[in-house]
Scaffold this active site. Structure first.
Site, mmCIF file in Angstrom:
data_model
loop_
_atom_site.group_PDB
_atom_site.id
_atom_site.type_symbol
_atom_site.label_atom_id
_atom_site.label_comp_id
_atom_site.label_asym_id
_atom_site.label_seq_id
_atom_site.Cartn_x
_atom_site.Cartn_y
_atom_site.Cartn_z
ATOM 1 N N CYS A 173 18.983 11.905 59.859
ATOM 2 C CA CYS A 173 17.952 11.164 60.579
ATOM 3 C C CYS A 173 18.101 11.306 62.093
ATOM 4 C CB CYS A 173 18.028 9.678 60.251
ATOM 5 S SG CYS A 173 18.036 9.318 58.511
ATOM 6 N N GLU A 218 32.047 31.643 52.340
ATOM 7 C CA GLU A 218 31.071 31.397 53.408
ATOM 8 C C GLU A 218 29.811 32.236 53.197
ATOM 9 O OE1 GLU A 218 30.620 29.204 55.513
ATOM 10 O OE2 GLU A 218 29.371 30.063 57.079
#
Ligand code: G6P
Length: 611
Positions: free
Chosen positions: A2, A484
Site C-alpha cells: 500500500c 534467482e
C-alpha cells in the site's frame, strides 16, 4: 505494498496526490482513492489502477489545497471499491488512509457495533477511524488527542494519515512499523510512504520513527510521540534525483535497472575499494567490526531475492573467512526459538529496508543479544536504522518489482565485507586479497559485456516464451543464481519455474524432463564444472532443451546445448553478479512477449510491509 500520499499547502492537492500515487504504483496495489476538502470532505475511490481513479475524477472541479490518497494492496477484505481507501468515519467528518494491519480490529469492531456503529467495508482501517471518532466524540478531547489515545489502544502496524472536515488546515499522521516520510516544502508539506512522490517538490524530509505522530497545522509541523512528548524533527536532505525514478527512454523500469548494473555495481564500490592501492573500507562498519571478525557464526536474515543474495554470501563467507554461516528466511526465523549465542552476528539483507518479516527477525535477534549488520538499499529505511551498523548498497531507487540491480549491488557489498573480514582475520593471503580486489573492480565491465548479448537473449526468449515450465540448474556459487533465475521468470511471466542444485535434479525434477522442458544450466567454468557437464548429459538423454550460461571460450557445452550465452570469466565467488544478468534479460523478454505487466506483476508488491 500500500502507498500513502498526503499534501497540504498552496497547490491543488488532487493533482499532487494523483501524481504521487502514480509514483507509488511500483509498490503493487489493487485499488486507489483520494480524499479532499472542497467545502465538504469528499472521498473518491475505485478498484483498479490510478488511471481508473483519474477517470472518475475527470471533469470534477477539485480546488482543495489539502488532500490525501492511497493505493491499497488487499489484506483484510477483497479488492473492491468499498474496501479501497480512504475510509470515512461513521459521521463522514473524518477520513483515514492506512498501511499495515490492526490485529485487534475484531474486538474493536464488535464493541463499536454494540454501540450502534454500522460499517461500510470489511477493512480493519475503517474500524480504526471509527474507533478514533468514538474516542473524539465521547471524551471531549482534540482530534490530535483522540488519535493519540487510539494509537495507545490498537495492536498492530500502521502508517496513517487523517483529515477532518472541521479542520481543513490540518493533517495528522502517525507510524508504527510501516514507513512514513514528511516532505518539507516552502509553505507546503507532503506525506508519503516513501520519498518517491516527494522528490520532485523538495529534498528536505523527516522520516517518522515508530510511535511518532506528525501534526501539520497552519503551515507548521509538530512531531510528538504517543506519550505526548514533543520531539525535535531530524531533517535530512535526500540525495535522490528525479531522473533516477523515471524510465529514461527504456520501455520498462526493469530493463532500465538491468542496464544500470555496471553503474550501480561501480557506485557501490566507489570510495570503498581501490585495487591499485590495495584498500577496501566500509565506513558504516567500524565500532562492531571486531564482532564480525571474531564471529563464531554468521546468521543471514532476508526474504525473496535478498535471501538469494544471502545464499551466495554463505558460500563467500565460509570460503574466504572460514566462519560458519546460516541463511534464514526471516519469516521462519522470527517464529522459531532460535539459538543465538554470544559470538553470533546477524547480517540482514533488504533492498527496501522495510520488509516486515525481516524487521521482526532483526528485533528478535537483537532481543537475544545479537549484533546486527544491515545491508540495505533505501537510505534511512527502518532496517538501516534498527541495525547496529551496516553498509548501503547505493544502487539508486529500484522501481521494477522484480529485483535486479539491488541483487547485484547486495552481492557487491557482501563480497566487500567478506574480503575485508578475511583480510583482517588472515584467512586469505595478501596476494589473494589483492587479486580479489582486482577481480571485483572489473565486474562492472564484465556485466557490460553480458548486456551486449541482449539481442541473442531476446531470440532465445522468442523460442521458449510459450513453455509451461522451466527448470534452472546450477551448482556451487551458481546454485543461488538458479533460484534467482527461476524466481525472476515466475514473478513477471507467470511461467512455473523451479531452481535446483543441479545434482539434486536426480532426486525429483528429472521426472519432469521431456522434449517440452527448457532447462537453463548456469554452468560457468568453476570448481564444479565437470560435474555439471554430467548433469547436462542427463537432461539431454531425456530430450530436455538445454540453454546454458557458459564461460567465454567454452567449446564443450555449446555442442550439448540448444542455445548458449557466454559470460566473461571471473573468480567463481563473483560469478553470480555476472551469470545472473542473462537470466534477468531472459525473463524480461519472455514476460514482454507474453504481454505481461513487467513492472507491476499481478499480486506482487515491491516491499512487503505486512507479514
Ligand atoms: C518482495 C519483492 C522482492 C524482494 C522481497 C524482499 O517480495 O517483490 O523483489 O526480493 O520482497 O524485499 P527486500 O526489500 O527486503 O529486499
Amino acid at each position: 505494498m500500500c502507498g500513502i500520499v498526503g499534501y497540504i499547502g498552496h497547490r491543488e492537492a488532487t493533482s499532487v496526490v494523483l501524481k504521487g500515487l502514480k509514483r507509488l504504483e511500483y509498490r503493487g496495489y489493487d485499488s486507489a482513492g483520494v480524499a479532499v476538502i472542497d467545502h465538504t470532505l469528499t472521498i473518491h475511490k475505485k478498484q483498479g489502477k490510478v488511471a481508473d481513479l483519474e477517470s472518475i475524477l475527470g471533469g470534477k472541479d477539485l480546488t482543495s489545497k489539502v488532500g490525501m490518497g492511497h493505493t491499497r494492496w488487499a489484506t483484510h477484505g477483497e479488492p473492491n471499491d468499498a474496501n479501497a481507501h480512504p475510509h470515512y468515519s461513521q459521521s463522514g467528518k473524518l477520513a483515514i488512509i492506512h498501511n499495515g494491519i490492526i490485529e485487534n480490529y475484531g474486538v474493536l469492531k464488535k464493541d463499536l457495533i454494540s454501540k450502534g456503529y454500522e460499517f461500510r467495508s470489511e477493512t480493519d482501517s475503517e474500524v480504526f477511524i471509527y474507533f478514533i471518532e468514538d474516542i473524539f466524540k465521547n471524551n471531549n478531547v482534540s482530534l490530535e488527542e483522540a488519535v493519540r489515545m487510539a494509537l495507545n489502544k490498537v495492536v498492530g502496524a500502521y502508517a496513517i494519515v487523517i483529515m477532518s472536515a472541521d479542520d481543513p488546515n490540518t493533517l495528522i499522521a502517525a507510524r508504527k512499523g510501516s514507513p512514513l516520510v514528511v516532505g518539507l516544502g516552502k509553505d507546503e508539506f507532503f506525506l508519503a510512504s516513501d520519498a518517491t512522490p516527494i522528490i520532485e517538490f523538495t529534498n528536505e524530509v523527516v522520516y517518522l520513527n515508530d510511535y511518532e505522530i506528525a501534526i501539520i497545522r497552519d503551515n507548521e509541523l509538530t512531531i510528538k510521540d504517543t506519550k505526548n512528548t514533543t520531539m525535535t524533527p531530524y531533517i535530512q536532505t535526500l540525495e535522490m534525483e528525479l531522473e533516477s525514478i523515471e524510465k529514461a527512454g527504456f520501455d520498462h523500469f526493469m530493463l532500465k535497472e538491468i542496464y544500470e548494473q555496471p553503474k550501480s555495481i561501480h557506485d557501490c564500490m566507489r570510495g570503498r575499494l581501490n585495487a591499485q592501492d590495495g584498500w577496501l573500507k566500509l565506513g558504516g562498519i567500524r565500532e562492531y567490526s571486531n564482532r564480525l571478525i571474531h564471529a563464531d557464526r554468521i546468521i543471514i536474515l532476508a526474504c525473496g531475492t535478498s535471501w538469494h543474495a544471502g545464499l551466495v554470501a554463505e558460500y563467500v563467507f565460509e570460503e574466504f573467512c572460514r566462519i560458519p554461516v546460516e541463511v534464514e528466511y526471516a519469516s521462519e526465523f522470527r517464529y522459531r526459538n532460535p539459538v543465538i549465542k554470544e559470538g553470533d552476528v546477524v547480517i540482514a539483507i533488504s533492498q527496501s529496508g522495510e520488509t516486515a518479516d525481516t524487521i521482526a527477525a532483526i528485533e528478535l535477534a537483537k532481543s537475544k543479544g545479537a549484533i546486527v549488520f544491515g545491508v540495505c538499499n533505501v537510505v534511512g529505511s527502518t532496517i538501516s536504522r534498527i541495525s547496529h551498523e551496516g553498509a548501503y548498497t547505493h544502487a539508486g531507487p529500484e522501481i521494477g518489482v522484480a529485483s535486479t540491480k539491488a541483487f547485484t549491488a547486495q552481492l557487491t557489498v557482501l563480497n566487500m565485507i567478506a574480503i575485508r573480514v578475511a583480510h583482517r582475520k588472515g584467512t586469505i593471503s595478501e596476494s589473494k586479497y589483492r587479486e580479489l580486489l582486482v577481480e571485483l573492480e572489473q565486474i562492472p565491465a564484465k556485466v557490460e559485456r553480458v548486456l551486449k548479448q541482449n539481442e541473442k537473449i531476446e531470440e532465445i526468449a522468442a523460442v521458449y516464451k510459450d513453455a509451461r515450465n522451466f527448470l534452472y540448474l546450477g551448482r556451487g556459487y551458481n546454485f543461488p543464481v538458479a533460484l534467482e533465475g527461476a524466481l525472476k521468470l515466475k514473478e513477471i511471466s507467470y511461467i512455473h519455474a523451479e531452481g535446483y542444485p543441479a545434482a539434486e535434479m536426480k532426486h525429483g525434477p528429472i521426472a519432469l524432463i521431456d522434449k517440452d522442458m527448457p532447462v537453463v544450466f548456469i554452468a560457468t567454468k568453476d570448481s564444479s564444472y565437470d560435474k555439471i557437464v554430467s548433469n547436462v548429459q542427463e537432461v539431454k538423454a531425456r530430450h530436455g532443451k538445454v540453454i546454458s550460461i557458459v564461460t567465454e571460450g567454452d567449446d564443450l557445452l555449446p555442442t550439448m546445448s540448444e542455445y548458449t550465452i557466454e559470460v566473461p570469466a571471473t573468480h567463481e565467488a563473483f560469478m553470480p553478479m555476472v551469470s545472473v544478468i542473462p537470466l534477468q534479460l531472459l525473463s524480461y523478454h519472455i514476460a514482454v512477449m507474453r504481454g505481461c505487466n513487467v513492472d507491476q506483476p499481478r499480486n506482487l508488491a515491491k516491499s512487503v510491509t505486512v507479514e
